[in-house]
Design an enzyme around this catalytic site. Sequence first.
Site, PDB file in Angstrom:
ATOM      1  N   HIS A  13       0.868  -1.209   0.000  1.00 42.92           N
ATOM      2  CA  HIS A  13       0.000   0.000   0.000  1.00 42.92           C
ATOM      3  C   HIS A  13       0.887   1.235   0.000  1.00 42.92           C
ATOM      4  CE1 HIS A  13      -3.979   1.946   1.242  1.00 42.92           C
ATOM      5  NE2 HIS A  13      -3.127   2.941   1.043  1.00 42.92           N
ATOM      6  N   HIS A  15       1.545   5.362  -1.646  1.00 44.57           N
ATOM      7  CA  HIS A  15       1.210   6.548  -2.437  1.00 44.57           C
ATOM      8  C   HIS A  15       2.504   7.209  -2.888  1.00 44.57           C
ATOM      9  CE1 HIS A  15      -3.042   6.522  -1.124  1.00 44.57           C
ATOM     10  NE2 HIS A  15      -2.531   5.984  -0.031  1.00 44.57           N
ATOM     11  N   LYS A  99      -9.172  -0.404  -6.156  1.00 40.68           N
ATOM     12  CA  LYS A  99      -9.298   0.203  -4.827  1.00 40.68           C
ATOM     13  C   LYS A  99     -10.668   0.844  -4.689  1.00 40.68           C
ATOM     14  CE  LYS A  99      -7.676   2.052  -0.890  1.00 40.68           C
ATOM     15  NZ  LYS A  99      -6.611   3.049  -0.803  1.00 40.68           N
ATOM     16  N   HIS A 136     -10.564   0.939   1.254  1.00 37.48           N
ATOM     17  CA  HIS A 136     -10.413   1.920   2.330  1.00 37.48           C
ATOM     18  C   HIS A 136     -11.663   1.764   3.186  1.00 37.48           C
ATOM     19  CE1 HIS A 136      -8.998   5.864   4.081  1.00 37.48           C
ATOM     20  NE2 HIS A 136     -10.182   5.682   4.634  1.00 37.48           N
ATOM     21  N   HIS A 174      -4.912  -0.784   5.555  1.00 36.47           N
ATOM     22  CA  HIS A 174      -4.543  -0.039   6.765  1.00 36.47           C
ATOM     23  C   HIS A 174      -5.572  -0.200   7.880  1.00 36.47           C
ATOM     24  CE1 HIS A 174      -7.157   2.734   4.707  1.00 36.47           C
ATOM     25  NE2 HIS A 174      -6.227   3.150   3.875  1.00 36.47           N
ATOM     26  N   ASP A 247       1.236   2.597   3.527  1.00 38.80           N
ATOM     27  CA  ASP A 247       0.366   3.777   3.326  1.00 38.80           C
ATOM     28  C   ASP A 247       1.180   5.072   3.425  1.00 38.80           C
ATOM     29  OD1 ASP A 247      -1.960   5.097   2.670  1.00 38.80           O
ATOM     30  OD2 ASP A 247      -2.744   5.120   4.710  1.00 38.80           O
TER      31      ASP A 247
HETATM   32 ZN   LIG Z   1      -3.631   4.956   1.414  1.00 41.03          ZN
END
Ligand SMILES: [Zn+2]
Length: 346
Positions: A13, A15, A99, A136, A174, A247
Amino acid sequence: MQRLSLTRPDDWHLHLRDGAVLHDAVPHSARQFARAAIMPNLQPPVTTVADALGYRARILAALPAGLAFEPLMVLYLTDGTAVEEIRRAAEEPRVLGWKLYPAGATTHSAAGVRDLARLYPVLAAMERHGVPLLVHGEVADPGVDIFDREKVFVDRHLSPMVAHFPELRIVLEHVTTREGVQFVWDSGPRIAATLTAHHLLYNRNALLAGGVRPHFYCLPVLKREHHRQALLEAATSGNPKFFLGTDSAPHPRRQKESAVGCAGCYTAPAALELYAAAFEAAGALDRLEAFASFHGADFYGLPRNRERIVMERRPWSVPERLPFGDQEAIPLLAGQTLEWRCAGMA
Ligand SMILES: [Zn+2]
């Protein structure tokens, strides 16, 4: 123990953002991780296979020479995602999955899904084609307390979804609560979760006690200590349904240290070191390799990495600030000391 050798890990995960900042963000992850699941919440979001492959090429163009790193692309589900695009994604090995962002739940989620019931034909296609769903897991309902949004999502949406699509592989991204962990623990082998280093290391006091500390602000937000304990138990249990996903989510410093600060902790510059700190504090350093390097690859049906990475007990200071395009970004624990340090590939 002074030295630790483990199979090179993956980050399930991540970004990386886009544009000029890729040159600053990509090397931190590639230094440690062989592969990473690249989150699609750009503006505009990455909603098609063609978008994802374009983004992937930009990531690879920012990769320093000599580092091997494979971005595994994740696509963004919207109310308009076509079943045909699911099939296309299923045939593309450079795409890992899709996602689900409930609209409004986090950074750049405005284009996310408003009505989960209307998404069911798309989820049915994902189940049919064997494409994983990355979630999420928070409701965006303003009537729900921000500390309860994960638990409510699990009860209201995830639980019925899992019952309705028994063959669909789902990752509760997460996970931050005892209830979320318990749900994954009690579900079948197709349901897994990623755990961040910051949720393993910190409770909400880190964010709020003694002043508002914006670099500890992320979504899902840090929770109470008993939740952190549940996450740590899951991560160090050896249960293959729990694996590493940082994350890491950099923002320019100005957007974090602001009246309305953005959500996201920039952990990639010390990712494996932070996990090592959490596992060592739990007396479970011997469980780090399976969590970081085996469970995620096994869940996604991908080969485990063959290279090894070495960590040494060699206290070092996390940089105070890092370049981020024409601005700067503040890594989590900036200026503080970590015990373990990645020393490179074996
Ligand atoms: Zn994230």
